[in-house]
Design a protein around this motif. Structure first.
Motif, PDB file in Angstrom:
ATOM      1  N   ASN A 178       4.063  29.570 -53.085  1.00  0.00           N
ATOM      2  CA  ASN A 178       4.825  30.736 -51.994  1.00  0.00           C
ATOM      3  C   ASN A 178       3.572  30.921 -50.879  1.00  0.00           C
ATOM      4  O   ASN A 178       3.550  31.092 -49.424  1.00  0.00           O
ATOM      5  CB  ASN A 178       4.731  32.368 -52.394  1.00  0.00           C
ATOM      6  CG  ASN A 178       5.813  32.785 -53.352  1.00  0.00           C
ATOM      7  OD1 ASN A 178       6.937  32.217 -53.243  1.00  0.00           O
ATOM      8  ND2 ASN A 178       5.958  33.508 -54.399  1.00  0.00           N
ATOM      9  N   GLY A 197       0.467  28.048 -50.893  1.00  0.00           N
ATOM     10  CA  GLY A 197       0.055  27.070 -51.038  1.00  0.00           C
ATOM     11  C   GLY A 197      -1.238  27.053 -51.075  1.00  0.00           C
ATOM     12  O   GLY A 197      -1.932  28.238 -51.611  1.00  0.00           O
ATOM     13  N   PRO A 252      12.594  16.995 -51.649  1.00  0.00           N
ATOM     14  CA  PRO A 252      12.598  18.184 -51.687  1.00  0.00           C
ATOM     15  C   PRO A 252      14.310  18.611 -51.141  1.00  0.00           C
ATOM     16  O   PRO A 252      15.238  18.985 -50.619  1.00  0.00           O
ATOM     17  CB  PRO A 252      12.269  18.777 -50.432  1.00  0.00           C
ATOM     18  CG  PRO A 252      11.909  17.697 -49.121  1.00  0.00           C
ATOM     19  CD  PRO A 252      11.852  16.593 -49.859  1.00  0.00           C
ATOM     20  N   ALA A 276      11.664  21.810 -53.442  1.00  0.00           N
ATOM     21  CA  ALA A 276      10.345  22.191 -51.933  1.00  0.00           C
ATOM     22  C   ALA A 276      10.224  22.412 -52.658  1.00  0.00           C
ATOM     23  O   ALA A 276       8.791  22.762 -51.540  1.00  0.00           O
ATOM     24  CB  ALA A 276      11.796  22.986 -51.117  1.00  0.00           C
ATOM     25  N   ALA A 277       9.705  23.833 -53.389  1.00  0.00           N
ATOM     26  CA  ALA A 277       8.991  24.624 -53.718  1.00  0.00           C
ATOM     27  C   ALA A 277       7.266  23.704 -54.637  1.00  0.00           C
ATOM     28  O   ALA A 277       6.690  23.693 -54.195  1.00  0.00           O
ATOM     29  CB  ALA A 277       8.807  25.520 -55.239  1.00  0.00           C
ATOM     30  N   SER A 334       7.268  20.335 -54.244  1.00  0.00           N
ATOM     31  CA  SER A 334       6.632  19.776 -52.868  1.00  0.00           C
ATOM     32  C   SER A 334       5.532  20.350 -51.601  1.00  0.00           C
ATOM     33  O   SER A 334       4.744  20.176 -51.554  1.00  0.00           O
ATOM     34  CB  SER A 334       8.387  19.242 -52.151  1.00  0.00           C
ATOM     35  OG  SER A 334       8.668  18.585 -52.688  1.00  0.00           O
ATOM     36  N   ARG A 335       6.040  21.686 -51.969  1.00  0.00           N
ATOM     37  CA  ARG A 335       5.731  22.175 -50.744  1.00  0.00           C
ATOM     38  C   ARG A 335       3.718  22.579 -51.561  1.00  0.00           C
ATOM     39  O   ARG A 335       2.538  22.380 -51.088  1.00  0.00           O
ATOM     40  CB  ARG A 335       5.649  23.929 -50.609  1.00  0.00           C
ATOM     41  CG  ARG A 335       6.669  24.577 -49.103  1.00  0.00           C
ATOM     42  CD  ARG A 335       6.629  25.407 -49.474  1.00  0.00           C
ATOM     43  NE  ARG A 335       7.608  26.036 -50.383  1.00  0.00           N
ATOM     44  CZ  ARG A 335       8.559  26.041 -50.181  1.00  0.00           C
ATOM     45  NH1 ARG A 335       9.640  25.626 -50.262  1.00  0.00           N
ATOM     46  NH2 ARG A 335       9.405  27.422 -51.507  1.00  0.00           N
ATOM     47  N   VAL A 393       2.184  19.131 -50.872  1.00  0.00           N
ATOM     48  CA  VAL A 393       1.273  19.079 -49.857  1.00  0.00           C
ATOM     49  C   VAL A 393       0.266  19.746 -49.178  1.00  0.00           C
ATOM     50  O   VAL A 393      -0.496  19.079 -48.729  1.00  0.00           O
ATOM     51  CB  VAL A 393       2.684  18.823 -48.752  1.00  0.00           C
ATOM     52  CG1 VAL A 393       2.389  18.998 -47.055  1.00  0.00           C
ATOM     53  CG2 VAL A 393       3.555  17.812 -49.267  1.00  0.00           C
ATOM     54  N   SER A 394       0.388  20.868 -49.834  1.00  0.00           N
ATOM     55  CA  SER A 394      -0.746  21.749 -49.705  1.00  0.00           C
ATOM     56  C   SER A 394      -2.219  21.425 -50.709  1.00  0.00           C
ATOM     57  O   SER A 394      -2.839  21.990 -50.140  1.00  0.00           O
ATOM     58  CB  SER A 394      -0.321  23.508 -50.160  1.00  0.00           C
ATOM     59  OG  SER A 394      -0.230  23.503 -51.226  1.00  0.00           O
ATOM     60  N   VAL A 441       7.886  15.664 -46.364  1.00  0.00           N
ATOM     61  CA  VAL A 441       6.972  16.180 -45.150  1.00  0.00           C
ATOM     62  C   VAL A 441       7.985  17.106 -44.322  1.00  0.00           C
ATOM     63  O   VAL A 441       7.857  18.257 -43.764  1.00  0.00           O
ATOM     64  CB  VAL A 441       5.548  15.972 -44.784  1.00  0.00           C
ATOM     65  CG1 VAL A 441       5.330  16.496 -43.097  1.00  0.00           C
ATOM     66  CG2 VAL A 441       4.803  15.376 -45.671  1.00  0.00           C
ATOM     67  N   LEU A 482      10.095  19.800 -45.281  1.00  0.00           N
ATOM     68  CA  LEU A 482       9.399  20.882 -45.295  1.00  0.00           C
ATOM     69  C   LEU A 482       9.249  20.977 -44.347  1.00  0.00           C
ATOM     70  O   LEU A 482       9.168  22.672 -44.390  1.00  0.00           O
ATOM     71  CB  LEU A 482       8.227  20.447 -46.538  1.00  0.00           C
ATOM     72  CG  LEU A 482       8.045  20.257 -48.271  1.00  0.00           C
ATOM     73  CD1 LEU A 482       7.232  19.785 -47.967  1.00  0.00           C
ATOM     74  CD2 LEU A 482       9.354  20.723 -48.553  1.00  0.00           C
ATOM     75  N   PHE A 483       8.612  20.970 -43.061  1.00  0.00           N
ATOM     76  CA  PHE A 483       8.963  21.629 -41.793  1.00  0.00           C
ATOM     77  C   PHE A 483       9.929  21.416 -41.109  1.00  0.00           C
ATOM     78  O   PHE A 483      10.115  22.511 -40.418  1.00  0.00           O
ATOM     79  CB  PHE A 483       7.951  20.707 -40.674  1.00  0.00           C
ATOM     80  CG  PHE A 483       6.117  20.821 -41.471  1.00  0.00           C
ATOM     81  CD1 PHE A 483       5.495  21.821 -41.212  1.00  0.00           C
ATOM     82  CD2 PHE A 483       6.004  19.473 -41.907  1.00  0.00           C
ATOM     83  CE1 PHE A 483       4.185  21.981 -42.111  1.00  0.00           C
ATOM     84  CE2 PHE A 483       4.593  19.908 -42.634  1.00  0.00           C
ATOM     85  CZ  PHE A 483       3.162  21.498 -42.254  1.00  0.00           C
TER      86      PHE A 483
END
Length: 197
Positions: free
Chosen positions: A24, A26, A93, A99-100, A102-103, A106-107, A168, A171-172
């Motif tokens: 939620n 990162g 994702p 997607a969660a 991957s977030r 990435v973070s 990336v 996600l954005f």
């Protein structure tokens, strides 16, 4: 002193709370207070497990790695290009759960760049992933699905870079890059590999 089973149960609760905070907020939002709030517990309880935020972040990396490695993966019907396709699909994702995850990763990159132990762990994960991709490329070359003009190791790096770049961007900008668009772009990428001479 709590019983070992209680300790293990509490540690599992901590792991779940860490994962929810990561998904939620990162790694930047990962604090002892945030995890304690997620658990409905005190920060004092968490200092039993983590003396510093660095300890918490390193534990969070372990949780992310365990969850990533344990997730169900699509399996290819045959080696070569089909296996390469599936290996790349597995990191995209395409679902809310993916997607969660991957977030989280990435973070995590930012945290890993500033911590030698985490950086080495991330470098090893990438090396292993590229190795798996390279095996797929080598099989595709042996089956004459891909040319041997480009070394398999280079194609593996290119494929990893393509997949994580797409992760990336998705996600954005999930509205412009929903699952079907991501899969279409993956097919375009693979088509470009097969059309090389």
């Amino acid at each position: 002193m709590p019983a070992r089973g209680d300790h293990d149960t509490r540690r599992a609760d901590v792991a779940e709370a860490v994962w929810r905070v990561l998904a939620n907020h990162g790694f930047d939002g990962l604090t002892l207070r945030a995890v304690a709030t997620e658990m409905g517990a005190s920060t004092g309880l968490l200092t039993h497990y983590f003396a510093t935020k660095r300890d918490l972040v390193r534990y969070a990396h372990e949780i992310a790695a365990e969850r990533t490695d344990a997730r169900p993966l699509r399996q290819a019907d045959e080696p070569g290009l089909a296996a390469l396709r599936v290996a790349l699909v597995n990191v995209l994702p395409l679902t809310p759960e993916a997607a969660a995850m991957s977030r989280v990763w990435v973070s995590f990159w930012d945290a890993a760049l500033g911590d030698d132990i985490l950086s080495e762990a991330q470098r090893t994960r990438y090396e292993n992933w590229r190795g798996r991709l390279q095996a797929c490329v080598e099989a595709a070359q042996a089956r004459r699905e891909l040319t041997r003009e480009t070394p398999a190791a280079d194609v593996a790096v290119e494929a990893a870079a393509f997949a994580h770049g797409l992760v990336v961007q998705a996600l954005f900008d999930p509205v412009r890059l929903p699952a079907d668009r991501q899969l279409g772009l993956l097919e375009n990428f693979l088509s470009g590999l097969t059309n090389r001479r």
